[in-house]
Design an enzyme around this catalytic site. Structure first.
Site, PDB file in Angstrom:
ATOM      1  N   ARG A  70       9.822   0.123   4.998  1.00 51.11           N
ATOM      2  CA  ARG A  70       8.964  -0.221   5.489  1.00 51.11           C
ATOM      3  C   ARG A  70       7.873  -0.184   6.869  1.00 51.11           C
ATOM      4  O   ARG A  70       8.529  -0.404   8.038  1.00 51.11           O
ATOM      5  CB  ARG A  70       9.945  -2.269   6.404  1.00 51.11           C
ATOM      6  CG  ARG A  70       8.809  -2.811   7.383  1.00 51.11           C
ATOM      7  CD  ARG A  70       7.711  -3.979   6.048  1.00 51.11           C
ATOM      8  NE  ARG A  70       8.426  -3.847   5.173  1.00 51.11           N
ATOM      9  CZ  ARG A  70       8.185  -4.784   3.897  1.00 51.11           C
ATOM     10  NH1 ARG A  70       6.427  -4.719   4.136  1.00 51.11           N
ATOM     11  NH2 ARG A  70       8.008  -5.481   2.926  1.00 51.11           N
ATOM     12  N   GLN A  88       4.923  -4.960  -7.106  1.00 55.08           N
ATOM     13  CA  GLN A  88       3.874  -4.892  -6.144  1.00 55.08           C
ATOM     14  C   GLN A  88       3.463  -3.620  -5.267  1.00 55.08           C
ATOM     15  O   GLN A  88       4.914  -2.820  -5.121  1.00 55.08           O
ATOM     16  CB  GLN A  88       4.977  -5.822  -5.071  1.00 55.08           C
ATOM     17  CG  GLN A  88       4.611  -5.941  -3.463  1.00 55.08           C
ATOM     18  CD  GLN A  88       3.534  -6.738  -2.973  1.00 55.08           C
ATOM     19  OE1 GLN A  88       2.605  -7.526  -4.313  1.00 55.08           O
ATOM     20  NE2 GLN A  88       3.615  -7.200  -2.024  1.00 55.08           N
ATOM     21  N   ARG A  93       4.706   4.616  -4.242  1.00 53.96           N
ATOM     22  CA  ARG A  93       5.654   4.241  -2.706  1.00 53.96           C
ATOM     23  C   ARG A  93       7.184   4.347  -3.075  1.00 53.96           C
ATOM     24  O   ARG A  93       7.835   4.804  -1.718  1.00 53.96           O
ATOM     25  CB  ARG A  93       5.348   3.364  -1.726  1.00 53.96           C
ATOM     26  CG  ARG A  93       5.545   1.633  -2.245  1.00 53.96           C
ATOM     27  CD  ARG A  93       5.255   1.044  -1.692  1.00 53.96           C
ATOM     28  NE  ARG A  93       5.374  -0.444  -2.194  1.00 53.96           N
ATOM     29  CZ  ARG A  93       5.795  -1.714  -1.076  1.00 53.96           C
ATOM     30  NH1 ARG A  93       5.899  -1.987  -0.354  1.00 53.96           N
ATOM     31  NH2 ARG A  93       5.788  -2.963  -2.037  1.00 53.96           N
ATOM     32  N   HIS A 171      -1.289   1.984   3.204  1.00 56.67           N
ATOM     33  CA  HIS A 171      -1.057   0.264   3.639  1.00 56.67           C
ATOM     34  C   HIS A 171      -0.137   1.231   4.905  1.00 56.67           C
ATOM     35  O   HIS A 171       0.659   0.717   4.923  1.00 56.67           O
ATOM     36  CB  HIS A 171       0.266   0.161   2.441  1.00 56.67           C
ATOM     37  CG  HIS A 171      -0.162  -1.423   2.878  1.00 56.67           C
ATOM     38  ND1 HIS A 171       0.995  -1.526   4.520  1.00 56.67           N
ATOM     39  CD2 HIS A 171       0.828  -1.754   2.438  1.00 56.67           C
ATOM     40  CE1 HIS A 171       1.073  -3.185   3.660  1.00 56.67           C
ATOM     41  NE2 HIS A 171       0.956  -2.993   3.368  1.00 56.67           N
ATOM     42  N   ASP A 216      -3.739 -11.978   5.541  1.00 59.10           N
ATOM     43  CA  ASP A 216      -3.548 -11.330   4.760  1.00 59.10           C
ATOM     44  C   ASP A 216      -4.972 -11.523   3.915  1.00 59.10           C
ATOM     45  O   ASP A 216      -5.215 -12.008   2.641  1.00 59.10           O
ATOM     46  CB  ASP A 216      -2.566 -11.530   3.912  1.00 59.10           C
ATOM     47  CG  ASP A 216      -1.937 -10.620   2.374  1.00 59.10           C
ATOM     48  OD1 ASP A 216      -3.191  -9.823   2.384  1.00 59.10           O
ATOM     49  OD2 ASP A 216      -1.020 -11.254   2.195  1.00 59.10           O
ATOM     50  N   GLU A 275      -5.996  -0.991   6.518  1.00 56.84           N
ATOM     51  CA  GLU A 275      -5.730  -0.453   4.697  1.00 56.84           C
ATOM     52  C   GLU A 275      -6.730  -0.083   3.603  1.00 56.84           C
ATOM     53  O   GLU A 275      -7.596  -0.805   3.711  1.00 56.84           O
ATOM     54  CB  GLU A 275      -4.273  -1.230   4.295  1.00 56.84           C
ATOM     55  CG  GLU A 275      -3.291  -1.300   4.807  1.00 56.84           C
ATOM     56  CD  GLU A 275      -3.063  -3.354   3.872  1.00 56.84           C
ATOM     57  OE1 GLU A 275      -2.715  -3.266   2.295  1.00 56.84           O
ATOM     58  OE2 GLU A 275      -2.266  -3.374   3.967  1.00 56.84           O
TER      59      GLU A 275
HETATM   60  O1  G6P Z   1       6.438  -6.461   1.238  1.00 57.14           O
HETATM   61  P1  G6P Z   1       5.097  -5.453   1.221  1.00 57.14           P
HETATM   62  O2  G6P Z   1       5.477  -5.401  -0.310  1.00 57.14           O
HETATM   63  O3  G6P Z   1       4.742  -4.382   1.238  1.00 57.14           O
HETATM   64  O4  G6P Z   1       3.791  -5.990   0.925  1.00 57.14           O
HETATM   65  C1  G6P Z   1       3.088  -6.536   2.328  1.00 57.14           C
HETATM   66  C2  G6P Z   1       1.742  -6.653   2.622  1.00 57.14           C
HETATM   67  O5  G6P Z   1       0.710  -6.025   1.848  1.00 57.14           O
HETATM   68  C3  G6P Z   1      -0.437  -6.573   1.701  1.00 57.14           C
HETATM   69  O6  G6P Z   1      -0.741  -5.812   2.689  1.00 57.14           O
HETATM   70  C4  G6P Z   1      -0.560  -7.048   1.058  1.00 57.14           C
HETATM   71  O7  G6P Z   1      -2.122  -7.747   1.330  1.00 57.14           O
HETATM   72  C5  G6P Z   1      -0.028  -8.590   1.183  1.00 57.14           C
HETATM   73  O8  G6P Z   1       0.114  -9.328   0.270  1.00 57.14           O
HETATM   74  C6  G6P Z   1       1.618  -8.098   1.321  1.00 57.14           C
HETATM   75  O9  G6P Z   1       2.483  -9.217   1.667  1.00 57.14           O
END
Ligand code: G6P
EC number: 5.1.3.15
Length: 318
Positions: A70, A88, A93, A171, A216, A275
């Site tokens: 993180r 996601q 990563r 990111h 966001d 990002e």
């Molecule tokens: O918690 P993660 O999977 O690392 O994502 C963290 C964030 O990443 C990006 O910026 C997305 O636009 C967000 O929607 C998301 O919450």
């Protein structure tokens, strides 16, 4: 990859162990430094010539696969966000990358010493989740002036003649003194997809962007240069990008912060993600084709003009 010089004490590239014994690479320039974990091909530190940390990494970050770290600069590939069949932000990563000692050359000669080349290729198991063969090369360079440059080269190596399609993001979590004192310049009047409103499309107003709550947004087809002004620190980050048309801006604010196990409740005050990304129009590569996307970060002292920051000067300078 460069090796240690005998003429100086400074080792430009050092391979060592980081948190939880994970492999780490330290890049050093005259006075600045950067750290990269092979887990995720993930930059976790970028320090200026005063030794100040410029990237945010949560105090609750877990350096433990398969959870992504993180903070720093996670690589989102082959899927940004949750739009698609994959987990996601994709899997890059969460993978252990390798160091590549002799990558294919870049068109321009690199005179920098502090850089490392990483590579990610799929295992047979990986191909069950994403049935494509690829070579993802990532060069991370710390320039003599302390700039941090990331270049990604992604090649389709499918033997079955099939193209593949992906989205992508660097990111980047910037460290800021106080989010309510931060302004982002360069995205005014740009269209964005609001992730907090079902990705509905809006147009940003003419004023610089400031922060008073959760954000966001995926800004689409943005200029190649974006400035993040930290009023309190009197510091401006300049992000330059190439091959990456979009820019995501994210801050979870208080409620989402509390819901994230690997993020401190108040840490949203001290970070901002901006990002460089490809989200709106995914990239498709045929076998043998390669895509390149580059992000360059610099941190400069903010200039003041009758008590006000002068972002235009930052944006107009080359
Ligand atoms: O918690 P993660 O999977 O690392 O994502 C963290 C964030 O990443 C990006 O910026 C997305 O636009 C967000 O929607 C998301 O919450």
């Amino acid at each position: 990859m460069s090796t240690a010089t005998t003429t100086s004490d400074r080792v430009p590239v050092e391979f060592c162990k980081g948190i939880n014994g994970l492999d780490k690479v330290i890049l050093r320039e005259v006075r600045s430094s950067a750290e990269v974990y092979l887990y995720g091909g993930h930059v976790t530190s970028w320090k200026n010539d005063h030794g100040e940390e410029l990237l945010f990494v949560s105090s609750k970050a877990q350096f433990k696969p398969p959870k992504a770290i993180r903070g720093g600069i996670p690589i989102c590939f082959p899927q940004f966000g949750g739009q698609g069949n994959l987990e996601q932000h994709g899997f890059a990563r969460n993978k252990i990358w390798s160091v590549e000692t002799d990558p294919p050359p870049f068109p321009t000669v690199n005179s920098n010493k502090a850089f490392v080349d990483l590579i990610l290729k799929p295992s047979e198991d990986d191909m069950k989740t994403w049935p494509h063969s690829y070579e993802f090369r990532l060069r991370i360079t710390l320039g003599p002036g302390g700039d941090l440059m990331l270049t990604s080269r992604i090649r389709n190596t499918n033997a079955d003649g099939k193209p593949f399609t992906f989205t992508f993001a660097y990111h980047t979590y910037f460290s800021v003194s106080d989010i309510s004192e931060v302004r982002v310049e360069g995205l005014e009047t740009i269209d964005y997809l609001d992730n907090l409103q079902n990705r509905e499309r809006f147009t940003e107003q003419g004023d610089a962007i400031t922060f008073e709550g959760e954000v966001d947004k995926v800004y689409v087809s943005t200029p190649t240069k974006i400035a993040i002004l930290d009023h309190e620190k009197k510091r401006t980050f300049v992000l330059r990008k190439d091959g990456l048309p979009d820019a995501v801006v994210w801050n979870p604010w208080d409620k989402k912060a509390k819901a994230m196990a690997d993020f401190g409740d108040d840490e949203y005050k001290h970070m901002l993600c901006v990002e460089a990304a490809v989200v709106e129009k995914p990239i498709t590569l045929k076998p043998g084709e390669e895509w390149k996307g580059r992000q360059e970060l610099s941190a400069v002292p903010s200039s003041y003009c009758s008590g006000q920051l002068d972002p235009q000067r930052v944006l107009q300078s080359s």
